[in-house]
Structures are given as structure tokens and as C-alpha cells.
Motif scaffolding. Structure first.
Motif, PDB file in Angstrom:
ATOM      1  N   GLY A 188       0.812  -1.210   0.000  1.00 24.57           N
ATOM      2  CA  GLY A 188       0.000   0.000   0.000  1.00 24.57           C
ATOM      3  C   GLY A 188       0.845   1.258   0.000  1.00 24.57           C
ATOM      4  N   MET A 189       1.933   1.251   0.756  1.00 30.56           N
ATOM      5  CA  MET A 189       2.860   2.385   0.766  1.00 30.56           C
ATOM      6  C   MET A 189       3.494   2.568  -0.608  1.00 30.56           C
ATOM      7  SD  MET A 189       3.333   3.948   3.832  1.00 30.56           S
ATOM      8  CE  MET A 189       3.055   3.706   5.579  1.00 30.56           C
ATOM      9  N   LEU A 190       3.916   1.470  -1.200  1.00 29.89           N
ATOM     10  CA  LEU A 190       4.592   1.524  -2.500  1.00 29.89           C
ATOM     11  C   LEU A 190       3.682   2.119  -3.567  1.00 29.89           C
ATOM     12  CD1 LEU A 190       7.213   0.756  -3.972  1.00 29.89           C
ATOM     13  CD2 LEU A 190       6.211  -1.480  -4.434  1.00 29.89           C
ATOM     14  N   GLU A 191       2.404   1.802  -3.500  1.00 30.46           N
ATOM     15  CA  GLU A 191       1.463   2.294  -4.510  1.00 30.46           C
ATOM     16  C   GLU A 191       1.230   3.795  -4.424  1.00 30.46           C
ATOM     17  OE1 GLU A 191      -1.933  -0.118  -3.837  1.00 30.46           O
ATOM     18  OE2 GLU A 191      -1.073  -1.914  -4.809  1.00 30.46           O
ATOM     19  N   ARG A 192       1.592   4.407  -3.296  1.00 31.65           N
ATOM     20  CA  ARG A 192       1.429   5.855  -3.163  1.00 31.65           C
ATOM     21  C   ARG A 192       2.562   6.634  -3.824  1.00 31.65           C
ATOM     22  NH1 ARG A 192       0.327   4.705   2.627  1.00 31.65           N
ATOM     23  NH2 ARG A 192      -1.924   4.444   2.857  1.00 31.65           N
ATOM     24  N   LEU A 193       3.633   5.942  -4.189  1.00 31.18           N
ATOM     25  CA  LEU A 193       4.796   6.628  -4.732  1.00 31.18           C
ATOM     26  C   LEU A 193       4.593   7.000  -6.197  1.00 31.18           C
ATOM     27  CD1 LEU A 193       7.748   4.574  -3.179  1.00 31.18           C
ATOM     28  CD2 LEU A 193       6.419   6.435  -2.180  1.00 31.18           C
ATOM     29  N   SER A 194       5.345   7.997  -6.633  1.00 31.47           N
ATOM     30  CA  SER A 194       5.324   8.405  -8.033  1.00 31.47           C
ATOM     31  C   SER A 194       6.124   7.399  -8.859  1.00 31.47           C
ATOM     32  CB  SER A 194       5.943   9.789  -8.181  1.00 31.47           C
ATOM     33  OG  SER A 194       7.337   9.738  -7.914  1.00 31.47           O
ATOM     34  N   PRO A 195       5.965   7.390 -10.185  1.00 29.58           N
ATOM     35  CA  PRO A 195       6.760   6.484 -11.025  1.00 29.58           C
ATOM     36  C   PRO A 195       8.266   6.648 -10.823  1.00 29.58           C
ATOM     37  CG  PRO A 195       4.940   7.367 -12.280  1.00 29.58           C
ATOM     38  CD  PRO A 195       4.926   8.088 -10.965  1.00 29.58           C
ATOM     39  N   SER A 196       8.742   7.878 -10.687  1.00 26.19           N
ATOM     40  CA  SER A 196      10.181   8.083 -10.494  1.00 26.19           C
ATOM     41  C   SER A 196      10.635   7.547  -9.143  1.00 26.19           C
ATOM     42  CB  SER A 196      10.531   9.570 -10.615  1.00 26.19           C
ATOM     43  OG  SER A 196       9.884  10.326  -9.608  1.00 26.19           O
ATOM     44  N   GLU A 197       9.785   7.675  -8.119  1.00 22.68           N
ATOM     45  CA  GLU A 197      10.130   7.134  -6.815  1.00 22.68           C
ATOM     46  C   GLU A 197      10.140   5.614  -6.835  1.00 22.68           C
ATOM     47  OE1 GLU A 197       8.357  10.741  -4.000  1.00 22.68           O
ATOM     48  OE2 GLU A 197       7.054   9.114  -4.664  1.00 22.68           O
ATOM     49  N   GLN A 198       9.186   5.010  -7.535  1.00 21.61           N
ATOM     50  CA  GLN A 198       9.165   3.557  -7.648  1.00 21.61           C
ATOM     51  C   GLN A 198      10.394   3.053  -8.409  1.00 21.61           C
ATOM     52  OE1 GLN A 198       5.386   2.369  -9.258  1.00 21.61           O
ATOM     53  NE2 GLN A 198       4.225   3.186  -7.533  1.00 21.61           N
ATOM     54  N   LYS A 199      10.836   3.828  -9.386  1.00 24.48           N
ATOM     55  CA  LYS A 199      12.051   3.455 -10.124  1.00 24.48           C
ATOM     56  C   LYS A 199      13.260   3.486  -9.193  1.00 24.48           C
ATOM     57  CE  LYS A 199      14.698   4.608 -14.273  1.00 24.48           C
ATOM     58  NZ  LYS A 199      14.789   5.527 -15.450  1.00 24.48           N
ATOM     59  N   ARG A 200      13.300   4.472  -8.323  1.00 21.65           N
ATOM     60  CA  ARG A 200      14.405   4.543  -7.372  1.00 21.65           C
ATOM     61  C   ARG A 200      14.380   3.355  -6.420  1.00 21.65           C
ATOM     62  NH1 ARG A 200      16.084   9.551  -3.297  1.00 21.65           N
ATOM     63  NH2 ARG A 200      17.666   8.371  -2.137  1.00 21.65           N
ATOM     64  N   LEU A 225       1.100  15.055   3.836  1.00 20.23           N
ATOM     65  CA  LEU A 225       1.011  16.368   3.211  1.00 20.23           C
ATOM     66  C   LEU A 225      -0.288  16.525   2.439  1.00 20.23           C
ATOM     67  CD1 LEU A 225       4.727  16.813   2.085  1.00 20.23           C
ATOM     68  CD2 LEU A 225       3.612  17.636   4.168  1.00 20.23           C
ATOM     69  N   ALA A 226      -0.743  15.437   1.821  1.00 19.64           N
ATOM     70  CA  ALA A 226      -2.043  15.488   1.144  1.00 19.64           C
ATOM     71  C   ALA A 226      -3.158  15.771   2.141  1.00 19.64           C
ATOM     72  CB  ALA A 226      -2.305  14.175   0.408  1.00 19.64           C
ATOM     73  N   GLY A 227      -3.018  15.255   3.356  1.00 20.15           N
ATOM     74  CA  GLY A 227      -4.012  15.522   4.379  1.00 20.15           C
ATOM     75  C   GLY A 227      -4.070  16.978   4.795  1.00 20.15           C
ATOM     76  N   TYR A 228      -2.948  17.678   4.684  1.00 21.28           N
ATOM     77  CA  TYR A 228      -2.907  19.094   5.054  1.00 21.28           C
ATOM     78  C   TYR A 228      -3.360  20.017   3.929  1.00 21.28           C
ATOM     79  CZ  TYR A 228      -0.265  18.086   9.334  1.00 21.28           C
ATOM     80  OH  TYR A 228       0.123  17.632  10.569  1.00 21.28           O
ATOM     81  N   VAL A 229      -2.988  19.693   2.694  1.00 18.37           N
ATOM     82  CA  VAL A 229      -3.256  20.626   1.594  1.00 18.37           C
ATOM     83  C   VAL A 229      -4.424  20.190   0.728  1.00 18.37           C
ATOM     84  CG1 VAL A 229      -0.858  21.385   1.551  1.00 18.37           C
ATOM     85  CG2 VAL A 229      -1.573  19.508   0.047  1.00 18.37           C
ATOM     86  N   GLY A 230      -4.941  18.972   0.930  1.00 15.28           N
ATOM     87  CA  GLY A 230      -6.029  18.459   0.102  1.00 15.28           C
ATOM     88  C   GLY A 230      -5.488  17.738  -1.114  1.00 15.28           C
ATOM     89  N   GLY A 231      -6.336  16.942  -1.744  1.00 15.34           N
ATOM     90  CA  GLY A 231      -5.921  16.182  -2.915  1.00 15.34           C
ATOM     91  C   GLY A 231      -5.451  14.790  -2.560  1.00 15.34           C
ATOM     92  N   ARG A 232      -4.879  14.137  -3.552  1.00 14.07           N
ATOM     93  CA  ARG A 232      -4.416  12.764  -3.391  1.00 14.07           C
ATOM     94  C   ARG A 232      -2.918  12.743  -3.104  1.00 14.07           C
ATOM     95  NH1 ARG A 232      -6.110  10.653  -9.142  1.00 14.07           N
ATOM     96  NH2 ARG A 232      -4.903  12.560  -9.552  1.00 14.07           N
ATOM     97  N   PRO A 233      -2.440  11.719  -2.411  1.00 13.44           N
ATOM     98  CA  PRO A 233      -0.995  11.612  -2.190  1.00 13.44           C
ATOM     99  C   PRO A 233      -0.195  11.657  -3.487  1.00 13.44           C
ATOM    100  CG  PRO A 233      -2.148  10.076  -0.772  1.00 13.44           C
ATOM    101  CD  PRO A 233      -3.195  10.675  -1.675  1.00 13.44           C
ATOM    102  N   SER A 234      -0.734  11.091  -4.553  1.00 20.95           N
ATOM    103  CA  SER A 234      -0.012  11.078  -5.832  1.00 20.95           C
ATOM    104  C   SER A 234       0.096  12.468  -6.455  1.00 20.95           C
ATOM    105  CB  SER A 234      -0.699  10.129  -6.816  1.00 20.95           C
ATOM    106  OG  SER A 234      -2.041  10.514  -7.030  1.00 20.95           O
ATOM    107  N   ASP A 235      -0.724  13.438  -5.974  1.00 24.42           N
ATOM    108  CA  ASP A 235      -0.672  14.804  -6.504  1.00 24.42           C
ATOM    109  C   ASP A 235       0.468  15.620  -5.914  1.00 24.42           C
ATOM    110  OD1 ASP A 235      -2.948  14.365  -8.043  1.00 24.42           O
ATOM    111  OD2 ASP A 235      -4.300  15.044  -6.446  1.00 24.42           O
ATOM    112  N   ILE A 236       1.034  15.141  -4.821  1.00 24.29           N
ATOM    113  CA  ILE A 236       2.086  15.900  -4.145  1.00 24.29           C
ATOM    114  C   ILE A 236       3.326  15.971  -5.031  1.00 24.29           C
ATOM    115  CG2 ILE A 236       3.665  15.891  -2.170  1.00 24.29           C
ATOM    116  CD1 ILE A 236       0.825  16.700  -1.466  1.00 24.29           C
ATOM    117  N   SER A 237       3.926  17.158  -5.100  1.00 18.75           N
ATOM    118  CA  SER A 237       5.156  17.361  -5.866  1.00 18.75           C
ATOM    119  C   SER A 237       6.223  17.939  -4.938  1.00 18.75           C
ATOM    120  CB  SER A 237       4.904  18.312  -7.035  1.00 18.75           C
ATOM    121  OG  SER A 237       6.098  18.549  -7.754  1.00 18.75           O
ATOM    122  N   PHE A 238       7.392  17.330  -4.950  1.00 18.42           N
ATOM    123  CA  PHE A 238       8.476  17.742  -4.060  1.00 18.42           C
ATOM    124  C   PHE A 238       9.524  18.561  -4.804  1.00 18.42           C
ATOM    125  CE2 PHE A 238       6.893  13.793  -2.097  1.00 18.42           C
ATOM    126  CZ  PHE A 238       6.658  14.241  -0.806  1.00 18.42           C
ATOM    127  N   GLY A 239      10.199  19.425  -4.046  1.00 22.72           N
ATOM    128  CA  GLY A 239      11.373  20.134  -4.534  1.00 22.72           C
ATOM    129  C   GLY A 239      12.459  20.023  -3.481  1.00 22.72           C
TER     130      GLY A 239
END
Length: 228
Positions: A27-39, A63-77
Motif C-alpha cells: 500500500g505504501m509503494l502504490e502511493r509513490l510516483s513512477p520516479s520514486e518507484q524506479k528509485r 502532506l495530502a491531508g494538510y493541503v487536500g488532494g491525493r498523495p499522488s498529486d504531491i510534488s516535491f522540490g
């Protein structure tokens, strides 16, 4: 819409174990982005895989819980020294920092202030006094040198996490933070007064701190996050 309320003066501290079962890990793995899964696929050690997957998935989930949306929508910098930040969506100035030790992952979340968090599992520290003499202040080294062996490791780590948490909050390298603290750069700088350190109540097996800008904030221990 956001599911978690965050007061302007609060620093939320979340913690969760890394020793999840296979279903939870999937379940944790499925929340990751494609680039994160590649890593993840490129990591060779099981411990490194679990550390990365749980930390990153927890970040997305929280973070999705704080800003709204889905975990997959989160973008990091990233900012100085590669410190992760929330790129989008982030209309509320959300900031966070993550740390892990042993089987524990901790994430601190706040808004409109720099934050750092660090935790260490209490364990024997080889050459603790030699390390302290090199990196800690003379007063700290002399204090440690008077302690019985039973107290030395925990006290050493309580100083270490304060150094590391402060360096992470400042977006600095840990080793530069250790050196600058020893030679007086932090103690003698007005900048030190702008940081507050709070030790965390996370049990006898761990020592942890959260460090944030200003003195107008309080820690709220939130426990293990619920699925988003």
C-alpha cells in the motif's frame, strides 16, 4: 479539501514504525510516483527499500491531508543541501522534515517557518568521548567525561540530535553544523536566538528533537497517521 487542521503556532510530529507487513508495504509503494518507484527498484538493501518507501509514502500521505488532494498529486522540490520541500500544492506555506532511526520514522509538519527534526535510537556509541572532544564544545565534553558509562550514550545522543536537528532546520550540512557549533559560530551569532529546540517524548529507546524558527510555537504529538 484538507483533512488535517494546522494551527499557526503548531508543529505536528507524526511517528510510525518501519517494520510493516507485506500488505502494508504494498500500500505504501502504490502511493509513490513512477520516479520514486524506479528509485526503489534500484535500491539493493531491504532496509534501504523500507526506509525510503515508508518515509516517502508517509510524506505524501500526510502532506495530502494538510493541503487536500491525493498523495499522488504531491510534488516535491529541494532547497539548500538537498532538503526536501513541498512544491505543490502548497497554498498554506507548509514545511516539513523527516528523520528515521531503528524502526521509527518521524515527520514534523508546520507552516511558514523552517523546521528540522532528528531522532536516534539509544545504543552504545563507540569512541563517544573522542567524537565529543572533536565536535562538541569544551563544556559539553567535560560534562560527558564525568558521566558513568550507563548515562554516557543517551546524553551524548541528546547533544547530537540537537546539533543535527538544528542543522536540518537551517538547511545546513550536519558536519558543517557540528563544526560551526563547536567554534562558536552558532552560539555567538544572533541567528541562534531565532531557533527553538524542543525534545520529544518518544519513549526510553529513542532521543529526538524538533527545531523550528521563532519561539511562538508548540509541539503536538500526533502518533501514527491514518490512511488518506
Amino acid at each position: 479539501s484538507p483533512l488535517i487542521d494546522l494551527a499557526a503556532d503548531a508543529v505536528h510530529v507524526w511517528s510510525a514504525p518501519r517494520d510493516l507487513n507485506d500488505h502494508e508495504m504494498q500500500g505504501m509503494l502504490e502511493r509513490l510516483s513512477p520516479s520514486e518507484q524506479k528509485r526503489v527498484n534500484a535500491l539493493l538493501e531491504e532496509r534501504a527499500v523500507r526506509q525510503y518507501v515508508v518515509s516517502r509514502a508517509m510524506q505524501r500521505q500526510l502532506l495530502a491531508g494538510y493541503v487536500g488532494g491525493r498523495p499522488s498529486d504531491i510534488s516535491f522540490g529541494v532547497v539548500a543541501m538537498g532538503k526536501p520541500t513541498l512544491s505543490r500544492p502548497n497554498d498554506i506555506g507548509l514545511t516539513f522534515n523527516t528523520t528515521h532511526s531503528g524502526n521509527l520514522v518521524i515527520i514534523a509538519v508546520t507552516a511558514n517557518r523552517d523546521v528540522g527534526v532528528d531522532v536516534e535510537k539509544v545504543k552504545p556509541i563507540p569512541r563517544a568521548l573522542q567524537v565529543a572532544k572533536r565536535f562538541f564544545s569544551r563544556e559539553e565534553y567535560e560534562m560527558l567525561a564525568t558521566l558513568p558509562p550507563a548515562d554516557l550514550d543517551r546524553t551524548f545522543l541528546s547533544i547530537w540530535v540537537r546539533r543535527e536537528g538544528t542543522a536540518k532546520a537551517r538547511g545546513d550540512s550536519v558536519w558543517r553544523g557540528l563544526a560551526s557549533w563547536k567554534d562558536g559560530e552558532i552560539e555567538n551569532s544572533p541567528d541562534r536566538q531565532s531557533w527553538t529546540v524542543e525534545y520529544l517524548d518518544i519513549g526510553a529507546d529513542f532521543v529526538g528533537v524538533v527545531v523550528a524558527k521563532g519561539d511562538d510555537w508548540r509541539v503536538e504529538m500526533k502518533g501514527r497517521p491514518s490512511p488518506v
